[in-house]
Design a protein around this motif. Structure first.
Motif, PDB file in Angstrom:
ATOM      1  N   ARG A 130       0.840  -1.194   0.000  1.00  0.00           N
ATOM      2  CA  ARG A 130       0.000   0.000   0.000  1.00  0.00           C
ATOM      3  C   ARG A 130       0.875   1.244   0.000  1.00  0.00           C
ATOM      4  O   ARG A 130       1.792   1.376   0.811  1.00  0.00           O
ATOM      5  CB  ARG A 130      -0.931   0.000   1.213  1.00  0.00           C
ATOM      6  CG  ARG A 130      -2.032  -1.054   1.146  1.00  0.00           C
ATOM      7  CD  ARG A 130      -3.051  -0.883   2.260  1.00  0.00           C
ATOM      8  NE  ARG A 130      -4.179  -1.804   2.091  1.00  0.00           N
ATOM      9  CZ  ARG A 130      -4.200  -3.047   2.549  1.00  0.00           C
ATOM     10  NH1 ARG A 130      -3.137  -3.524   3.204  1.00  0.00           N
ATOM     11  NH2 ARG A 130      -5.251  -3.823   2.343  1.00  0.00           N
ATOM     12  N   ASP A 133      -3.393   5.675  -1.124  1.00  0.00           N
ATOM     13  CA  ASP A 133      -4.634   4.998  -1.517  1.00  0.00           C
ATOM     14  C   ASP A 133      -4.413   3.952  -2.596  1.00  0.00           C
ATOM     15  O   ASP A 133      -5.381   3.382  -3.115  1.00  0.00           O
ATOM     16  CB  ASP A 133      -5.661   6.026  -2.005  1.00  0.00           C
ATOM     17  CG  ASP A 133      -6.204   6.879  -0.867  1.00  0.00           C
ATOM     18  OD1 ASP A 133      -6.114   6.433   0.297  1.00  0.00           O
ATOM     19  OD2 ASP A 133      -6.714   7.983  -1.139  1.00  0.00           O
ATOM     20  N   THR A 147     -10.263   4.088  -1.678  1.00  0.00           N
ATOM     21  CA  THR A 147     -10.535   3.403  -0.419  1.00  0.00           C
ATOM     22  C   THR A 147     -11.950   2.845  -0.408  1.00  0.00           C
ATOM     23  O   THR A 147     -12.866   3.404  -1.006  1.00  0.00           O
ATOM     24  CB  THR A 147     -10.377   4.374   0.773  1.00  0.00           C
ATOM     25  OG1 THR A 147     -11.261   5.489   0.601  1.00  0.00           O
ATOM     26  CG2 THR A 147      -8.944   4.877   0.863  1.00  0.00           C
TER      27      THR A 147
END
Length: 227
Positions: A130, A133, A147
């Motif tokens: 990650r 986002d 998200t």
């Protein structure tokens, strides 16, 4: 189980040579003599790799490759008599993982096949990367931006996915073109402008998903994934 290689080649002699060398190295193989049959076999058998001749009847290699990329990220190596940069770039732009020019040494083709399969298995450690986002599922070979229910999937080629995942492991780091070739296209003779083409398409897909400015170029050096 040994990897399954789909050999899409209308020249019987070349197909037989590739078939023999691949089987000798432990691969399972299946043959297609035209582009339509290649797509049918791909759908039915889900091969691990496709060796794809450009000049085939019914559907040519470019058409087959484009359809493979619409379906997913099955690795594909183009095999062709065309030896011009524009042809090489066209294949890589559509989403080819490597490019072999006839006449070729079948031992080299087998080596390239092994290299592409190794790269396609880069995610064996699993996990999700990650960066803000941006989410990259290494097991599922999927990436998305956003998200929750607003996350938008990114329709990436295998090469684009490898590049994005590689850069996401070190967000903020500036990668030279040579570093990206070595990490994501090892064993190929990819040119700087080939890397630029992959990054340009990757950036466009990110921007379409709302990720603006996430993949800037660094003048005179290369690219970075913004942290």
């Amino acid at each position: 189980m040994a990897a399954l290689v789909l050999i899409a080649e209308d020249d019987d002699e070349i197909a037989s040579i590739l078939d023999a060398y691949l089987q000798r190295e432990g691969f399972r193989t299946v043959l297609a003599r035209d582009g339509r049959t290649a797509l049918d076999l791909h759908l039915a058998l889900k091969p691990d790799l496709v060796l794809l001749d450009v000049t085939m009847p019914r559907l040519d290699g470019w058409e087959v490759l484009a359809e493979l990329r619409r379906r997913g990220t099955t690795p594909a190596i183009m095999i062709t008599a065309l030896d011009k940069d524009i042809d090489r770039l066209q294949g890589l732009r559509i989403g080819a993982d490597d490019y072999v020019v006839k006449p070729f040494n079948p031992i080299e083709v087998v080596a390239r096949a092994k290299a592409v399969l190794r790269r396609s298995g880069m995610a064996t450690a699993g996990g999700v990367l990650r960066v803000g986002d941006l989410s990259i599922d290494l097991d599922g070979y999927q990436a998305s931006f956003g998200t929750g229910s607003e996350a938008k999937p990114l329709a990436l080629t295998l090469t684009e996915f490898r590049i994005l995942a590689h850069m996401a492991r070190n967000p903020g780091k500036v990668f030279t073109r040579n570093e990206l070739v070595d990490a994501c296209l090892p064993g190929s003779d990819a040119l700087d402008r080939t890397v630029d083409s992959h990054l340009s398409k990757l950036r466009k897909k990110l921007e379409q998903a709302g990720a603006h400015g996430l993949l800037p170029g660094v003048r005179g050096i290369g690219y970075r994934l913004s942290a």
